[in-house]
Design a protein around this motif. Structure first.
Motif, PDB file in Angstrom:
ATOM      1  N   PHE A 442      20.431  10.291  -0.753  1.00 19.73           N
ATOM      2  CA  PHE A 442      20.470   9.328   0.356  1.00 19.73           C
ATOM      3  C   PHE A 442      21.232   9.892   1.555  1.00 19.73           C
ATOM      4  O   PHE A 442      20.815   9.767   2.704  1.00 19.73           O
ATOM      5  CB  PHE A 442      21.115   8.031  -0.150  1.00 19.73           C
ATOM      6  CG  PHE A 442      20.985   6.866   0.782  1.00 19.73           C
ATOM      7  CD1 PHE A 442      19.749   6.462   1.260  1.00 19.73           C
ATOM      8  CD2 PHE A 442      22.112   6.152   1.183  1.00 19.73           C
ATOM      9  CE1 PHE A 442      19.628   5.375   2.118  1.00 19.73           C
ATOM     10  CE2 PHE A 442      22.003   5.062   2.039  1.00 19.73           C
ATOM     11  CZ  PHE A 442      20.750   4.682   2.506  1.00 19.73           C
ATOM     12  N   GLU A 443      22.328  10.556   1.268  1.00 20.06           N
ATOM     13  CA  GLU A 443      23.176  11.068   2.349  1.00 20.06           C
ATOM     14  C   GLU A 443      22.474  12.188   3.129  1.00 20.06           C
ATOM     15  O   GLU A 443      22.448  12.193   4.361  1.00 20.06           O
ATOM     16  CB  GLU A 443      24.476  11.590   1.741  1.00 20.06           C
ATOM     17  CG  GLU A 443      25.483  12.047   2.774  1.00 20.06           C
ATOM     18  CD  GLU A 443      26.726  12.631   2.128  1.00 20.06           C
ATOM     19  OE1 GLU A 443      26.611  13.239   1.049  1.00 20.06           O
ATOM     20  OE2 GLU A 443      27.813  12.476   2.691  1.00 20.06           O
ATOM     21  N   LEU A 444      21.893  13.098   2.384  1.00 15.28           N
ATOM     22  CA  LEU A 444      21.194  14.224   3.016  1.00 15.28           C
ATOM     23  C   LEU A 444      19.961  13.732   3.778  1.00 15.28           C
ATOM     24  O   LEU A 444      19.665  14.180   4.893  1.00 15.28           O
ATOM     25  CB  LEU A 444      20.807  15.228   1.924  1.00 15.28           C
ATOM     26  CG  LEU A 444      20.158  16.527   2.340  1.00 15.28           C
ATOM     27  CD1 LEU A 444      21.000  17.275   3.373  1.00 15.28           C
ATOM     28  CD2 LEU A 444      19.929  17.416   1.112  1.00 15.28           C
ATOM     29  N   GLU A 445      19.279  12.788   3.157  1.00 12.24           N
ATOM     30  CA  GLU A 445      18.077  12.198   3.763  1.00 12.24           C
ATOM     31  C   GLU A 445      18.430  11.560   5.118  1.00 12.24           C
ATOM     32  O   GLU A 445      17.746  11.769   6.121  1.00 12.24           O
ATOM     33  CB  GLU A 445      17.558  11.147   2.780  1.00 12.24           C
ATOM     34  CG  GLU A 445      16.286  10.472   3.134  1.00 12.24           C
ATOM     35  CD  GLU A 445      15.893   9.516   2.006  1.00 12.24           C
ATOM     36  OE1 GLU A 445      15.594   9.985   0.888  1.00 12.24           O
ATOM     37  OE2 GLU A 445      15.902   8.300   2.235  1.00 12.24           O
ATOM     38  N   ARG A 446      19.528  10.811   5.129  1.00 13.08           N
ATOM     39  CA  ARG A 446      19.931  10.137   6.373  1.00 13.08           C
ATOM     40  C   ARG A 446      20.285  11.145   7.454  1.00 13.08           C
ATOM     41  O   ARG A 446      19.977  10.957   8.623  1.00 13.08           O
ATOM     42  CB  ARG A 446      21.112   9.193   6.114  1.00 13.08           C
ATOM     43  CG  ARG A 446      20.724   8.006   5.286  1.00 13.08           C
ATOM     44  CD  ARG A 446      21.931   7.150   4.952  1.00 13.08           C
ATOM     45  NE  ARG A 446      22.420   6.430   6.120  1.00 13.08           N
ATOM     46  CZ  ARG A 446      21.803   5.379   6.666  1.00 13.08           C
ATOM     47  NH1 ARG A 446      20.662   4.955   6.173  1.00 13.08           N
ATOM     48  NH2 ARG A 446      22.316   4.769   7.704  1.00 13.08           N
ATOM     49  N   PHE A 447      20.909  12.235   7.034  1.00 13.21           N
ATOM     50  CA  PHE A 447      21.233  13.256   8.024  1.00 13.21           C
ATOM     51  C   PHE A 447      19.945  13.839   8.622  1.00 13.21           C
ATOM     52  O   PHE A 447      19.818  13.964   9.848  1.00 13.21           O
ATOM     53  CB  PHE A 447      22.082  14.375   7.393  1.00 13.21           C
ATOM     54  CG  PHE A 447      22.170  15.578   8.290  1.00 13.21           C
ATOM     55  CD1 PHE A 447      22.953  15.532   9.445  1.00 13.21           C
ATOM     56  CD2 PHE A 447      21.426  16.724   8.038  1.00 13.21           C
ATOM     57  CE1 PHE A 447      23.001  16.623  10.310  1.00 13.21           C
ATOM     58  CE2 PHE A 447      21.469  17.805   8.897  1.00 13.21           C
ATOM     59  CZ  PHE A 447      22.261  17.753  10.032  1.00 13.21           C
ATOM     60  N   THR A 460       9.629   8.319   8.282  1.00  8.57           N
ATOM     61  CA  THR A 460       9.804   7.028   7.620  1.00  8.57           C
ATOM     62  C   THR A 460      11.249   6.887   7.143  1.00  8.57           C
ATOM     63  O   THR A 460      11.859   7.884   6.742  1.00  8.57           O
ATOM     64  CB  THR A 460       8.810   6.886   6.447  1.00  8.57           C
ATOM     65  OG1 THR A 460       8.862   5.556   5.987  1.00  8.57           O
ATOM     66  CG2 THR A 460       9.136   7.790   5.305  1.00  8.57           C
ATOM     67  N   PRO A 461      11.831   5.696   7.204  1.00 10.08           N
ATOM     68  CA  PRO A 461      13.249   5.582   6.811  1.00 10.08           C
ATOM     69  C   PRO A 461      13.465   5.630   5.307  1.00 10.08           C
ATOM     70  O   PRO A 461      14.592   5.708   4.852  1.00 10.08           O
ATOM     71  CB  PRO A 461      13.643   4.205   7.358  1.00 10.08           C
ATOM     72  CG  PRO A 461      12.377   3.425   7.397  1.00 10.08           C
ATOM     73  CD  PRO A 461      11.290   4.420   7.692  1.00 10.08           C
ATOM     74  N   PHE A 462      12.412   5.559   4.521  1.00 11.86           N
ATOM     75  CA  PHE A 462      12.607   5.381   3.079  1.00 11.86           C
ATOM     76  C   PHE A 462      12.738   6.697   2.317  1.00 11.86           C
ATOM     77  O   PHE A 462      13.407   6.785   1.340  1.00 11.86           O
ATOM     78  CB  PHE A 462      11.460   4.559   2.492  1.00 11.86           C
ATOM     79  CG  PHE A 462      11.274   3.249   3.222  1.00 11.86           C
ATOM     80  CD1 PHE A 462      12.330   2.362   3.346  1.00 11.86           C
ATOM     81  CD2 PHE A 462      10.071   2.922   3.804  1.00 11.86           C
ATOM     82  CE1 PHE A 462      12.186   1.164   4.027  1.00 11.86           C
ATOM     83  CE2 PHE A 462       9.907   1.726   4.481  1.00 11.86           C
ATOM     84  CZ  PHE A 462      10.967   0.841   4.600  1.00 11.86           C
TER      85      PHE A 462
END
Ligand SMILES: Cc1ncc(COP(=O)(O)O)c(C=O)c1O
Length: 493
Positions: A442-447, A460-462
């Protein structure tokens, strides 16, 4: 099990800003998502959590500094909308607040601060047609002044029924407003026709807000999915769940002959992309037939494979087929089709007197506006020619991402299905939902998402999905390849 870079240790990571705004009287407080405890652990190529967190802080500051108008709008919105957004999952965007959209056209949109974005999220497939495709807009404009909804059929429905027959090979069709509803109605019919209580889904599937589908496998046992709000009943009472591509588990679950239907995406797309193993679909069809279970193929996302979805590409033979989201170019609409044999059984078992209270319906379903939008979209937008443009663009996007993964030797992978592509934080392509889910970070994805957004790119935000529209350009794709490369370079130096 696919090796993954960083085990996700931040499952409690919260976006404080949205919790603060639950109190409408309190001013929205802008602060960065809390990243949980930093890990000193370093992956072989030099990525580490401390670095990721400091890059994230830098990107959040940049995001906020560059969007004063979105921030002001968000603060105002927080006084009347839960979490400052019209729909709760909009809190999931990686910025401290979502960019508010001023205008979208084709493969791009502008936010209220005037930033232009290449849109690879495309409304999470709802706008796979590109935003406001002109053929759909024209048809909708014409229909708007001729009646929007009247609970009587319009002739567009017949054109659609005939077109859907050709596209997907199923002879009978009905309409709904959302793919969720089309799935729910297909499940109801399957239960009604088989007299069986249960359904079966694959682990880490997503089929919309279908109550029965919020279930996962944990250590071999089925459990309500984390975050499942107020389930009407424990989903393990209604649903069996097995791993995608696990034929023995599927057989064991079906042989008790209490399963009305399998509800399946033909390739998983909502936990990254998981392709079916060779022979899986043949086994799925054979086992469902053998045990008297109906097969619902949900093509809502896998329509990305071509005009007739994965079903046509692989010549699948479902009993029901569901398709929604982009079918109306973004105007709400969805369809579900079924075989002649099922159509006959349904008709025989429908009572005229009760047909409006059977749990299948929706006052606005099949409304004239949706039908006009769906007709124009299928006739002029989601055409064979459009897919012939979109799929090579997706190949180009995949190649750009793969080149960076290889050059920087990060243990990630990239996978594609038609005009949809996705990178995963796992070196091997996942074989089932659990492997794909384990690869999530989740953390890496958000970055990665925030870094891209700050440079005019929306994913996409998911998860890490990118979709091509008929009007996406090669330069849009190349822009992503460059930004992706820059992000990875910054992570690994
Ligand atoms: C495969 C699949 N089916 C159905 C749906 C539900 O679509 P909607 O939210 O438009 O009802 C989704 C949503 O993401 C989906 O991914």
């Amino acid at each position: 099990m696919a090796a993954h870079f960083f085990p996700n240790t931040f499952s409690t990571c919260s976006r404080g800003i949205f919790f603060d705004t639950l109190n409408a009287d309190a001013p929205a407080v802008l602060h960065f998502p809390i990243m949980g405890m930093a890990r000193s652990r370093e992956a072989p190529c030099g990525l580490n959590r401390h670095r990721l967190q400091s890059l994230m802080q830098r990107e959040q500051k940049k995001f906020i500094d560059q969007r004063p108008k979105s921030r002001a709008v968000f603060e105002r919105a927080s006084k009347s909308l839960l979490g400052g957004v019209p729909m709760n999952w909009m809190t999931k965007w990686a910025g401290a607040f979502p960019p508010f959209v001023r205008e979208a056209q084709g493969a791009h949109f502008y936010d209220v601060d005037g930033h232009r974005y290449v849109d690879f999220c495309l409304g999470d497939t709802g706008a796979m047609t590109g935003h406001s495709p002109s053929a759909t807009v024209t048809a909708v404009e014409q229909q708007l002044s001729r009646g929007i909804t009247h609970m009587l059929p319009s002739e567009d429905s017949i054109w659609l029924g005939e077109e859907l027959q050709k596209r997907f090979g199923l002879p009978f069709w009905q309409f709904a407003l959302t793919a969720t509803d089309a799935n729910r109605f297909s499940i109801r019919l399957a239960r009604h026709l088989t007299g069986r209580p249960k359904i079966l889904v694959f682990n880490w599937c997503y089929h919309g807000t279908v109550d029965e589908s919020f279930i996962t496998l944990q250590n071999g046992a089925s459990r309500a999915r984390r975050g499942n709000l107020g389930p009407p009943v424990d989903p393990s009472i209604t649903t069996k769940v097995v791993e995608f591509n696990d034929v023995p588990a599927l057989e064991a679950a079906l042989q008790t002959r209490d399963v009305a239907c399998v509800l399946a995406e033909p390739a998983l797309t909502n936990v990254g992309i998981v392709h079916p193993a060779p022979g899986f679909h043949e086994a799925l069809r054979e086992l469902t037939r053998k045990h008297g279970t109906l097969l619902i193929i949900d093509e809502t996302h896998t329509i990305c494979a071509g005009p007739g979805g994965f079903t046509r590409v692989k010549n699948l033979q479902p009993d029901f087929l569901v398709f929604g989201k982009p079918i109306g170019g973004g105007v709400p609409g969805a369809v579900y089709g079924f075989t002649k044999q099922l159509a006959k059984l349904i008709s025989e078992r429908l009572s005229l007197e009760d047909c409006d209270t059977g749990g299948i319906g929706g006052t606005l379903a099949g409304n004239a506006l949706s039908l006009a939008a769906m007709r124009a979209t299928l006739q002029k937008v989601l055409t064979k020619e459009a897919f012939a443009r979109m799929i090579p663009l997706s190949e180009r996007w995949t190649a750009g991402v793969r080149e960076t993964i290889t050059d920087f030797t990060v243990p990630w992978s990239v996978t594609r299905l038609g005009c949809r592509a996705e990178y995963l934080f796992a070196a091997e392509e996942p074989r089932n939902g659990a492997e794909a889910h384990d690869a999530m970070d989740f953390e890496l994805e958000r970055f990665m998402h925030l870094y891209a957004m700050n440079r005019g790119i929306l994913l996409t935000p998911f998860h890490n999905m990118a979709l091509m529209s008929p009007v996406t350009e090669a330069e849009d794709v190349d822009r992503h390849s460059k930004v992706f490369r820059d992000a990875v370079r910054e992570l690994v130096v």
